[in-house]
Design a protein around this motif. Structure first.
Motif, PDB file in Angstrom:
ATOM      1  N   ALA A   1      71.260  42.646  38.767  1.00 15.97           N
ATOM      2  CA  ALA A   1      70.139  44.407  39.024  1.00 15.97           C
ATOM      3  C   ALA A   1      68.635  43.551  38.388  1.00 15.97           C
ATOM      4  O   ALA A   1      67.513  43.666  39.046  1.00 15.97           O
ATOM      5  N   LEU A   2      68.424  42.323  37.319  1.00 22.96           N
ATOM      6  CA  LEU A   2      67.696  41.670  37.028  1.00 22.96           C
ATOM      7  C   LEU A   2      66.376  41.382  38.468  1.00 22.96           C
ATOM      8  O   LEU A   2      65.394  40.791  39.150  1.00 22.96           O
ATOM      9  N   ARG A   3      67.195  40.842  39.244  1.00 20.06           N
ATOM     10  CA  ARG A   3      67.011  39.860  40.773  1.00 20.06           C
ATOM     11  C   ARG A   3      66.620  40.741  41.232  1.00 20.06           C
ATOM     12  O   ARG A   3      65.711  41.184  42.403  1.00 20.06           O
TER      13      ARG A   3
ATOM     14  N   LYS B   1      65.160  43.952  40.808  1.00 21.64           N
ATOM     15  CA  LYS B   1      63.857  44.518  40.354  1.00 21.64           C
ATOM     16  C   LYS B   1      62.958  43.261  40.685  1.00 21.64           C
ATOM     17  O   LYS B   1      61.780  44.342  40.629  1.00 21.64           O
TER      18      LYS B   1
END
Lengths: 317, 325
Positions: free
Chosen positions: A219-221, A223
């Protein structure tokens, strides 16, 4: 947060009390008479009785304990039988030296451990990972008195780069932060850092592997964070556990350095403890063990506090 | 503005290498126009989530082989370098995940996580990013948003977490939203609220969206068009009405027959017999043939081509009758 801290502080009281009981009674369970080492072998019975009385060894053990505890409350740990100096003074000096060694070793061990751990965790199942794992297993398995002796042979005898033993030039000189003194710290600190290095490496490697496999990393990637941005999140997620492990390791180092301090003649608590055991110096032994045990208690308190500050989920528990 | 589609996927193949190779996606084509919502419908292991993740290149690079072409806007996604890829993710296309508890970082507040994406893409200061985060929480109708900005994910309910996830995904005004089973992990009542919210925000912002789901009800609710996936291929595409009223592929008909909706009480549901194939080999013929009730010898011979059964309604079945043919 405050409530948690206060509750955590209150826990310390019963723990400390239990620790003091164990410290006191362990020493009394062990065989050997402390007076043998200071009295001449042909001392008369009357002299023995008189000495016993003056050290308070003639009273029942619970009474001795009560007196001992009462004195501790006033900051008096008794008098060393061997040196006739106040135990507190002896311990304070030794604690300073041990702290220095332990902190230096933890700093080295934690830094290297985190480095190896992160590299291994990020590059799982590659050659780099295998090397880091091997280094960490070696670190945990190598007996450190042996490693200490090997280092002394390599860097003091074969290549006279570092002084082999002691804590500074001259015998009992006070510690100064200059190269002349730091030189003496390097070999014992490196020897000591090897175990925490191995343990921190393994912990951090497992943590990083676990964190990277979680969905929030995707999820961090997703965004748009770069590898560096994701790395910062991984560090913050790994930090509470890594710090806890480091704190425990520091605790072990503070108390568990008898072998290394003996190999390098480092005048710390381990060295002192060693001397106290061989001389049956009961007050010194009890005092030293108590102080070391209390280190653990305080350290755990500190680690818990720091963890609570970093990880919001603990606060609710 | 040209009227070419916003997203174009051509002959996409995804293969996972490892102890066992898995051919997860075996030749997927689709296009998505601006403002359009495509529902990708399929059961577990049909390759729908993999297709979605391939659009953002979120699949583990060392173990994945992606072939084909993916274009989103002006970007050739498979050719992007690391920097350009990070700029593309979250800005041009962003994603919401199935389980918001797992998709949000547990040790950062919701506000921090939204603001982080805004700072990353809009190159603005922390204060402006926080204002945007607050504005987004209001948009997804989280109660007392100022307070929630400083909440950690574990302090919120499942529905609220998914709202926060939506706020995060939409914070940088992406042109296309990718939703990977966004309501599967939620309670039935919350599911409807989240679906309605997503549909509403999609219309307001004029975004295109791709919804991956195994729930026909969800697909029908939110989509303009539906693509049905089976064993790594799209077996049928068409408008919602085409798929629901005039399904051309036997698999789609099987799926529709197996829903509880409209079933008769006391009668067993019509389940599709058998299980999907293991994808250790890329299927060389119709992969549904072994379970198909209308199977014919030539079904095992080759991969069926897509047949246009009606305008914009395609079916990959030999027995489908081409429009006007």
């Amino acid at each position: 947060m405050l409530v948690y801290l206060i509750r955590r502080l209150l826990y310390v009281v019963p723990i400390a009390l239990a620790v003091s009981v164990v410290c006191f009674s362990l020493v009394h369970i062990a065989p050997g008479d402390p007076l043998v080492s200071i009295l001449p072998p042909d001392a008369s019975q009357a002299l023995v009785e008189q000495m016993k009385k003056s050290y308070g060894f003639d009273r029942p053990i619970p009474v001795q304990f009560a007196i001992w505890l009462g004195k501790i409350a006033q900051g008096d740990l008794g008098t060393s039988i061997a040196t006739s100096r106040p135990v507190l003074q002896e311990i304070t000096k030794a604690v300073g030296n041990t702290l220095m060694l332990a902190f230096a070793a933890t700093l080295i061990g934690f830094t290297l451990g985190c480095f190896f751990g992160f590299v291994a965790g990020y590059f799982r199942d590659t050659l780099v990972d295998r090397i880091a794992v091997t280094v960490s297993i070696l670190g945990v398995s190598v007996p450190h008195y042996w490693l200490g002796m090997v280092l002394v042979i390599c860097f003091s005898v074969l290549l006279p780069w570092r002084p082999p033993t002691g804590a500074g030039p001259g015998s009992s000189a006070a510690w100064v932060w200059d190269w002349e003194h730091v030189k003496y710290l390097i070999l014992p600190a490196v020897t000591m850092s090897v175990i925490p290095m191995g343990i921190v490496t393994r912990t951090v490697r497992a943590l990083v592997g676990d964190i990277l496999s979680q969905e929030f990393v995707d999820a961090l990637r997703a965004k748009g964070l770069t590898d560096w941005g994701v790395f910062q999140h991984v560090v913050k997620n790994a930090a509470p556990t890594a710090l806890a492990v480091m704190g425990l390791q520091l605790g072990y180092l503070l108390g568990g350095s008898i072998l290394i301090e003996t190999v390098f003649s480092w005048p710390g608590t381990g060295f002192l403890l060693n001397a106290a055991i061989f001389q049956r110096d009961l007050p010194l032994l009890q005092g030293t063990i108590l102080v070391l045990a209390m280190f653990f208690v305080v350290l755990n308190l500190l680690v818990d506090t720091v963890q609570t500050a970093i990880d919001p989920r603990i606060r609710r528990g | 503005m040209t009227n070419r589609p916003l997203v174009e996927v051509r002959d996409l193949h995804v293969r996972f290498r490892g102890e066992r190779n898995v051919h997860a996606v075996n030749g997927v084509d689709f296009a998505l126009n601006r403002g359009e919502v495509l529902g990708i419908l399929g059961e577990s292991g049909s390759g729908k989530s993999v297709t979605l993740k391939a659009l953002l290149r979120l699949l583990p690079e060392r173990r994945t082989e992606i072939k084909g072409a993916i274009r989103v806007g002006d970007e050739d996604v498979l050719a992007l370098g690391p920097e350009a890829l990070a700029d593309f993710r979250g800005k041009t296309a962003s994603m919401i995940f199935q389980e918001p508890m797992l998709a949000l970082d547990p040790v950062y507040t919701v506000g921090q996580q939204i603001a982080e994406a805004v700072e990353r893409h809009e190159k603005c200061g922390a204060a402006a990013a926080r204002r945007r985060a607050l504005e987004m929480l209001e948009r997804v109708r989280i109660p007392s948003p100022e307070r929630r900005l400083d909440s950690y994910p574990h302090e919120m309910s499942g529905g609220m977490r998914q709202r926060a996830m939506i706020a995060l995904a939409l914070a940088c005004r992406p042109q296309v939203l990718l939703a990977d089973e966004p309501t599967t992990a939620l309670d039935a009542t919350v599911q409807i609220q989240i679906l309605l919210l997503l549909r509403e925000l999609q219309r307001e912002l004029g975004m295109a969206a791709i919804f991956v789901t195994h729930d026909i009800g969800v697909a029908v609710e939110v989509s303009d068009r539906i693509a049905v996936m089976y064993a790594g291929r799209i077996v049928e595409t068409g408008s919602v009405a085409d798929i629901v009223r005039r399904p051309a592929h036997p698999y789609t008909r099987g799926l529709l027959a197996s829903t509880v909706h409209g079933a008769m009480r006391g009668r067993r549901l019509d389940a599709i017999p058998g299980a999907p194939p293991a994808l250790s080999e890329a299927p060389a013929s119709c992969s549904f043939a072994p379970r198909c009730g209308e199977v014919q010898p030539e079904c095992h011979a080759r991969v069926p081509d897509a047949v246009t059964v009606a305008p914009a309604h395609l079916s990959r079945c030999l027995r489908s009758v081409a429009a006007g043919g």
